[in-house]
Design a protein around this motif. Sequence first.
Motif, PDB file in Angstrom:
ATOM      1  N   ARG A  51       0.856  -1.191   0.000  1.00  0.00           N
ATOM      2  CA  ARG A  51       0.000   0.000   0.000  1.00  0.00           C
ATOM      3  C   ARG A  51       0.888   1.236   0.000  1.00  0.00           C
ATOM      4  O   ARG A  51       1.676   1.459   0.920  1.00  0.00           O
ATOM      5  CB  ARG A  51      -0.911   0.005   1.236  1.00  0.00           C
ATOM      6  N   PHE A  52       0.779   2.024  -1.043  1.00  0.00           N
ATOM      7  CA  PHE A  52       1.573   3.244  -1.146  1.00  0.00           C
ATOM      8  C   PHE A  52       0.879   4.188  -2.110  1.00  0.00           C
ATOM      9  O   PHE A  52       0.005   3.793  -2.874  1.00  0.00           O
ATOM     10  CB  PHE A  52       2.987   2.946  -1.656  1.00  0.00           C
ATOM     11  N   MET A  53       1.248   5.446  -2.064  1.00  0.00           N
ATOM     12  CA  MET A  53       0.805   6.432  -3.051  1.00  0.00           C
ATOM     13  C   MET A  53       2.044   7.041  -3.681  1.00  0.00           C
ATOM     14  O   MET A  53       2.890   7.597  -2.976  1.00  0.00           O
ATOM     15  CB  MET A  53      -0.065   7.517  -2.430  1.00  0.00           C
ATOM     16  N   ILE A  54       2.168   6.919  -4.990  1.00  0.00           N
ATOM     17  CA  ILE A  54       3.284   7.517  -5.707  1.00  0.00           C
ATOM     18  C   ILE A  54       2.750   8.670  -6.543  1.00  0.00           C
ATOM     19  O   ILE A  54       1.698   8.558  -7.185  1.00  0.00           O
ATOM     20  CB  ILE A  54       4.010   6.475  -6.585  1.00  0.00           C
ATOM     21  N   VAL A  55       3.445   9.789  -6.489  1.00  0.00           N
ATOM     22  CA  VAL A  55       3.069  10.972  -7.266  1.00  0.00           C
ATOM     23  C   VAL A  55       4.165  11.210  -8.292  1.00  0.00           C
ATOM     24  O   VAL A  55       5.288  11.555  -7.924  1.00  0.00           O
ATOM     25  CB  VAL A  55       2.877  12.200  -6.367  1.00  0.00           C
ATOM     26  N   GLY A  56       3.858  10.998  -9.555  1.00  0.00           N
ATOM     27  CA  GLY A  56       4.799  11.222 -10.628  1.00  0.00           C
ATOM     28  C   GLY A  56       4.582  12.587 -11.239  1.00  0.00           C
ATOM     29  O   GLY A  56       3.555  12.836 -11.865  1.00  0.00           O
ATOM     30  N   THR A  57       5.497  13.505 -11.018  1.00  0.00           N
ATOM     31  CA  THR A  57       5.328  14.845 -11.538  1.00  0.00           C
ATOM     32  C   THR A  57       6.688  15.502 -11.736  1.00  0.00           C
ATOM     33  O   THR A  57       7.549  15.384 -10.872  1.00  0.00           O
ATOM     34  CB  THR A  57       4.470  15.705 -10.592  1.00  0.00           C
ATOM     35  N   PRO A  58       6.901  16.185 -12.848  1.00  0.00           N
ATOM     36  CA  PRO A  58       6.015  16.209 -14.011  1.00  0.00           C
ATOM     37  C   PRO A  58       6.238  14.977 -14.882  1.00  0.00           C
ATOM     38  O   PRO A  58       7.087  14.142 -14.576  1.00  0.00           O
ATOM     39  CB  PRO A  58       6.434  17.487 -14.748  1.00  0.00           C
ATOM     40  N   SER A  59       5.463  14.848 -15.929  1.00  0.00           N
ATOM     41  CA  SER A  59       5.561  13.655 -16.766  1.00  0.00           C
ATOM     42  C   SER A  59       5.228  14.005 -18.201  1.00  0.00           C
ATOM     43  O   SER A  59       4.585  14.999 -18.487  1.00  0.00           O
ATOM     44  CB  SER A  59       4.604  12.583 -16.247  1.00  0.00           C
ATOM     45  N   GLY A  60       5.667  13.141 -19.123  1.00  0.00           N
ATOM     46  CA  GLY A  60       5.366  13.352 -20.530  1.00  0.00           C
ATOM     47  C   GLY A  60       6.216  14.440 -21.149  1.00  0.00           C
ATOM     48  O   GLY A  60       7.137  14.987 -20.541  1.00  0.00           O
ATOM     49  N   VAL A  61       5.905  14.776 -22.408  1.00  0.00           N
ATOM     50  CA  VAL A  61       6.664  15.826 -23.082  1.00  0.00           C
ATOM     51  C   VAL A  61       6.305  17.212 -22.557  1.00  0.00           C
ATOM     52  O   VAL A  61       6.936  18.198 -22.923  1.00  0.00           O
ATOM     53  CB  VAL A  61       6.468  15.771 -24.616  1.00  0.00           C
ATOM     54  N   THR A  62       5.299  17.295 -21.676  1.00  0.00           N
ATOM     55  CA  THR A  62       5.003  18.560 -21.005  1.00  0.00           C
ATOM     56  C   THR A  62       6.178  18.995 -20.147  1.00  0.00           C
ATOM     57  O   THR A  62       6.330  20.174 -19.833  1.00  0.00           O
ATOM     58  CB  THR A  62       3.726  18.429 -20.162  1.00  0.00           C
ATOM     59  N   LEU A  63       7.043  18.061 -19.788  1.00  0.00           N
ATOM     60  CA  LEU A  63       8.306  18.396 -19.131  1.00  0.00           C
ATOM     61  C   LEU A  63       9.280  18.858 -20.214  1.00  0.00           C
ATOM     62  O   LEU A  63      10.334  18.280 -20.440  1.00  0.00           O
ATOM     63  CB  LEU A  63       8.852  17.168 -18.404  1.00  0.00           C
ATOM     64  N   ALA A  64       8.897  19.912 -20.915  1.00  0.00           N
ATOM     65  CA  ALA A  64       9.534  20.278 -22.173  1.00  0.00           C
ATOM     66  C   ALA A  64      11.025  20.622 -22.062  1.00  0.00           C
ATOM     67  O   ALA A  64      11.820  20.109 -22.845  1.00  0.00           O
ATOM     68  CB  ALA A  64       8.770  21.438 -22.803  1.00  0.00           C
ATOM     69  N   PRO A  65      11.461  21.464 -21.135  1.00  0.00           N
ATOM     70  CA  PRO A  65      12.869  21.885 -21.155  1.00  0.00           C
ATOM     71  C   PRO A  65      13.846  20.791 -20.737  1.00  0.00           C
ATOM     72  O   PRO A  65      15.044  20.920 -20.968  1.00  0.00           O
ATOM     73  CB  PRO A  65      12.905  23.050 -20.144  1.00  0.00           C
ATOM     74  N   GLU A  66      13.356  19.725 -20.112  1.00  0.00           N
ATOM     75  CA  GLU A  66      14.254  18.734 -19.536  1.00  0.00           C
ATOM     76  C   GLU A  66      14.732  17.687 -20.530  1.00  0.00           C
ATOM     77  O   GLU A  66      15.521  16.815 -20.185  1.00  0.00           O
ATOM     78  CB  GLU A  66      13.555  18.035 -18.357  1.00  0.00           C
TER      79      GLU A  66
END
Length: 239
Positions: A6-21
Amino acid sequence: CYQDARFMIVGTPSGVTLAPEGGAHQSIYTTLIGMGQPGLTAYEPAFVDELSVTLRWGLAHMQAADGGAVYLRLSTRPLAQPARPMTPALQHDILAGGYWLHPPAPGAELAVVACGAVLPEAIEAHAQLLEDLPGAGLLVVTSPSQLERGWRASLTGGAPSQARQLLDALPAGGGLITVVDAHPATLAWLGAVSGHRVLPLGVDHFGQSGDVPDLYRVHGLDADAIVAAAARLVAPPAH
């Protein structure tokens, strides 16, 4: 997850919306992992009020006897927030996986289906489409996994799924433009629910760095790409 962790993982940011990285962190398969991993319930809320509902539910779900792990796929992209009351019906739809931001009118030819950070582009494209396709709908998906699991469970009996109830508002001959900052397969299955034609937009490669408008244009996630996809979907077949 297979050991009932049982856990909660928060993945942020994600996808190509993380544009500059650049490509190092631009996972495009995490939504598919969320759909395919037993014991894990995944949400991708676009708005803060959706996040509040899913976060509250997730904290209870992790402690429930029949609960499990929770994954929230978020974005650091600033989005304009809707001013609306959080009714019990809206809470139900958010947790069930989706709701109509703009329901289709009777006889509508098309609906845009969007998930997560691409909502501004979907809203802009929907406004443009209304000029030529009056009554077009705009469906917000808060959890592809909840919609898909509910639909598959309904195939063996029981009440109609959330996905079926939502998509039955669009005539069977209508089309769906699905758009998500993830692999296009994430939402492409929606065409099987009520027999709609689907043109899925998403990301099947990554690695570029830039700003969000540039990368959305490269990957076909911007408003122009959604409008162009709609034109292809409703155009009469060539002979």
